[in-house]
Design a protein around this motif. Structure first.
Motif, mmCIF file in Angstrom:
data_model
loop_
_atom_site.group_PDB
_atom_site.id
_atom_site.type_symbol
_atom_site.label_atom_id
_atom_site.label_comp_id
_atom_site.label_asym_id
_atom_site.label_seq_id
_atom_site.Cartn_x
_atom_site.Cartn_y
_atom_site.Cartn_z
ATOM 1 N N ALA A 67 29.561 2.978 51.815
ATOM 2 C CA ALA A 67 29.185 3.999 50.847
ATOM 3 C C ALA A 67 28.034 3.492 49.985
ATOM 4 O O ALA A 67 27.902 2.296 49.741
ATOM 5 N N VAL A 68 27.189 4.427 49.542
ATOM 6 C CA VAL A 68 26.038 4.112 48.698
ATOM 7 C C VAL A 68 25.895 5.212 47.657
ATOM 8 O O VAL A 68 26.007 6.408 47.982
ATOM 9 N N LEU A 69 25.636 4.817 46.423
ATOM 10 C CA LEU A 69 25.291 5.760 45.361
ATOM 11 C C LEU A 69 23.780 5.746 45.166
ATOM 12 O O LEU A 69 23.172 4.677 45.062
ATOM 13 N N VAL A 70 23.184 6.954 45.107
ATOM 14 C CA VAL A 70 21.773 7.099 44.751
ATOM 15 C C VAL A 70 21.720 7.960 43.500
ATOM 16 O O VAL A 70 22.282 9.052 43.463
ATOM 17 N N LEU A 71 21.045 7.451 42.479
ATOM 18 C CA LEU A 71 20.921 8.153 41.206
ATOM 19 C C LEU A 71 19.429 8.391 40.967
ATOM 20 O O LEU A 71 18.644 7.441 40.875
ATOM 21 N N ILE A 72 19.043 9.656 40.878
ATOM 22 C CA ILE A 72 17.638 10.017 40.708
ATOM 23 C C ILE A 72 17.446 10.490 39.274
ATOM 24 O O ILE A 72 18.077 11.461 38.838
ATOM 25 N N VAL A 73 16.573 9.803 38.545
ATOM 26 C CA VAL A 73 16.437 10.014 37.110
ATOM 27 C C VAL A 73 14.992 10.360 36.778
ATOM 28 O O VAL A 73 14.075 9.568 37.055
ATOM 29 N N GLY A 74 14.780 11.537 36.191
ATOM 30 C CA GLY A 74 13.444 11.917 35.757
ATOM 31 C C GLY A 74 13.023 11.153 34.518
ATOM 32 O O GLY A 74 13.841 10.548 33.817
ATOM 33 N N SER A 75 11.721 11.168 34.222
ATOM 34 C CA SER A 75 11.196 10.386 33.108
ATOM 35 C C SER A 75 11.191 11.144 31.792
ATOM 36 O O SER A 75 11.123 10.530 30.726
ATOM 37 N N GLY A 76 11.268 12.465 31.817
ATOM 38 C CA GLY A 76 11.233 13.243 30.586
ATOM 39 C C GLY A 76 12.562 13.257 29.859
ATOM 40 O O GLY A 76 13.628 13.063 30.468
ATOM 41 N N ASP A 77 12.499 13.505 28.531
ATOM 42 C CA ASP A 77 13.717 13.495 27.732
ATOM 43 C C ASP A 77 14.739 14.510 28.207
ATOM 44 O O ASP A 77 15.950 14.269 28.136
ATOM 45 N N ASN A 78 14.297 15.646 28.681
ATOM 46 C CA ASN A 78 15.201 16.712 29.111
ATOM 47 C C ASN A 78 15.289 16.844 30.628
ATOM 48 O O ASN A 78 15.766 17.855 31.141
ATOM 49 N N SER A 79 14.793 15.840 31.340
ATOM 50 C CA SER A 79 14.796 15.915 32.794
ATOM 51 C C SER A 79 16.209 15.751 33.341
ATOM 52 O O SER A 79 17.058 15.099 32.740
ATOM 53 N N ALA A 80 16.432 16.345 34.500
ATOM 54 C CA ALA A 80 17.760 16.324 35.107
ATOM 55 C C ALA A 80 17.999 15.004 35.834
ATOM 56 O O ALA A 80 17.067 14.316 36.242
ATOM 57 N N THR A 81 19.271 14.681 35.981
ATOM 58 C CA THR A 81 19.695 13.533 36.776
ATOM 59 C C THR A 81 20.472 14.053 37.978
ATOM 60 O O THR A 81 21.285 14.973 37.855
ATOM 61 N N ARG A 82 20.220 13.463 39.121
ATOM 62 C CA ARG A 82 20.871 13.891 40.358
ATOM 63 C C ARG A 82 21.640 12.717 40.928
ATOM 64 O O ARG A 82 21.077 11.645 41.159
#
Length: 451
Positions: A67-82
């Motif tokens: 298993a692997v977790l991938v966390l995608i994080v935007g750079s803006g203050d209100n950006s979404a995380t996936r």
């Protein structure tokens, strides 16, 4: 209506992913890749019992292999995380042989991921996930097989440069922000560690009641293991040390195969793991149930050193203050017992006490028995903070030597407890485990309980 323990645990895990995302966002965002541990072959086609990687477990609570977790994080203050999980597919035939699998759909729902996919699709999807990200957060060098997959994905993205897809400019170690998070335990972690400490304490009580001259170290170890599993822990947190007589002067003795002799001490350093979290307790007691005069003197010295260390275990004090307090008491005691000569200042300055006390007085405790986190910041010992959990474990190990009184030969004593730093000071999680001379001798004098 109160939430179930499972719901509380899931909420805490989701909150950790959110907290990690906030840290990564503050550093410019990017994509984080956190794989679980690989399965390991014990011999031929038999595996060691699988245990999830601690970082992965901390962020997912998911205990299946592959298993692997991938966390995608935007750079803006209100950006979404996936949050994306890759795990093994449902497979009825394999479940007949190996047991239940969640599969991607159920895993996403149960563990709160935004999406989940089959682990077989990981290599193919990874270039898409890391493309056009400012940074790749990954523990490069931690697992060679995953290093290969990640580097292949990076190269695949770089090959797409003419189509406008850009590879991450930076590769950053995900362990840095995660270590800082893991140092401060949340309520769910503290509850779990408190329960692990209780179970381990009961196991030490059982060992005391069982021990007597003529039994073997491994028989005592079996009593510990029995109590760990009987009370629901999944594993030992580390290989148990059950060291009688001279063996107690070997700090990491794990052979556990010698008979216990009348007149000797038995040092037990053992703790269970519960839902991934470690406990770590050491107790030392006489095999025959009664301390000799010399044994009692050294034991009371180590106990006094631990109490001095406890007094320094509070917010604001730096990590080294517990060690320094214990060392000062131990050094003075060694002088008083005739183990050392000279002045206290000279013994402290030269490190002469290290002949009989050669390790530090504790370590971080959590998902790993020697848990994650730096002990120093910018070269300075870091301050203790509420939510940290440390061990406090002074000791004294006296090997035979011409200049050592014979009454002290082969006395090895360590006393270890698990300590939560609180707003008010500290809370000894293992306080219920018998420790005073009188309590130990009382338990071991109960003939009916000891069989």
């Amino acid at each position: 209506m109160p939430r179930s323990p499972e719901a509380r645990a899931l909420a805490a895990i989701v909150r950790r992913r959110q907290q990690l995302a906030a840290r990564l966002r503050a550093a410019g965002g990017g994509v984080a890749i956190v794989p679980t541990a690989p399965e390991r072959i014990r011999n031929r086609d038999a595996h060691y019992a699988f245990r999830a990687d601690s970082y992965f477990h901390y962020l997912t609570g998911f205990t299946e292999p592959e298993a692997v977790l991938v966390l995608i994080v935007g750079s803006g203050d209100n950006s979404a995380t996936r949050s994306v999980l890759f795990c093994r597919s449902k497979n009825e035939e394999r479940e007949i042989w190996d047991g239940f699998r969640y599969g991607p759909a159920a895993a996403a729902e149960v563990f709160g991921f935004d999406e989940a996919h089959a682990i077989d699709d990981f290599a193919g999807k990874l270039p898409e996930l890391i493309g056009n990200q400012p940074a790749l957060w990954y523990a490069l060098g931690y697992d060679a097989a995953h290093d290969t997959r990640v580097l292949e994905a990076l190269n695949a993205v770089r090959m797409q440069g003419r189509s406008g897809v850009i590879a991450p400019a930076d590769i950053r170690d995900i362990r840095g922000p995660l270590d800082e998070m893991r140092l401060i335990k949340d309520e769910v972690e503290i509850d779990t560690m408190r329960q692990a400490a209780r179970i381990s304490g009961e196991a030490h009580r059982r060992a005391m009641r069982f021990t007597r001259p003529g039994v073997n170290e491994y028989e005592v170890e079996a009593e510990l293991l029995h109590e760990f599993r009987r009370q629901g822990s999944q594993s030992v947190a580390y290989n148990s040390i059950v060291a009688g007589g001279a063996n107690a002067c070997v700090l990491h003795y794990v052979s556990n195969d010698a008979p216990l002799n009348d007149g000797d001490l038995l040092l037990i350093d053992a703790g269970c793991e519960l839902d991934g979290y470690a406990s770590d307790i050491t107790r030392t007691f006489p095999v025959n149930g009664r301390f000799s005069a010399a044994q009692r003197d050294v034991y009371e010295l180590v106990l006094a050193a631990q109490q001095a260390a406890f007094a320094q275990a509070r917010p604001g004090n730096t990590y080294d203050t517990t060690h320094d307090a214990a060392v000062k008491v131990l050094a003075q005691g060694m002088l008083d017992l005739g183990l050392l000569t000279g002045s206290l200042d000279s013994v402290l300055e030269t490190g002469g006490y290290r002949r009989f006390y050669m390790h530090r007085t504790g370590h971080w405790l959590g998902l790993d028995v020697h848990d994650a986190g730096e002990y120093k910041l910018a070269g300075q010992w870091r301050p203790l903070q509420p939510g940290m959990v440390i061990t406090v474990e002074p000791g004294c190990y006296i090997r035979p030597a011409p200049d050592v009184p014979e009454a002290f030969w082969n006395i090895g004593i360590r006393i270890e407890d698990d300590v939560l730093i609180t707003e008010e000071g500290h809370d000894v999680l293992t306080i219920a485990t018998p420790k005073s001379v009188s309590d130990i001798e009382l338990i071991m004098s109960d003939v009916e309980e000891r069989g």
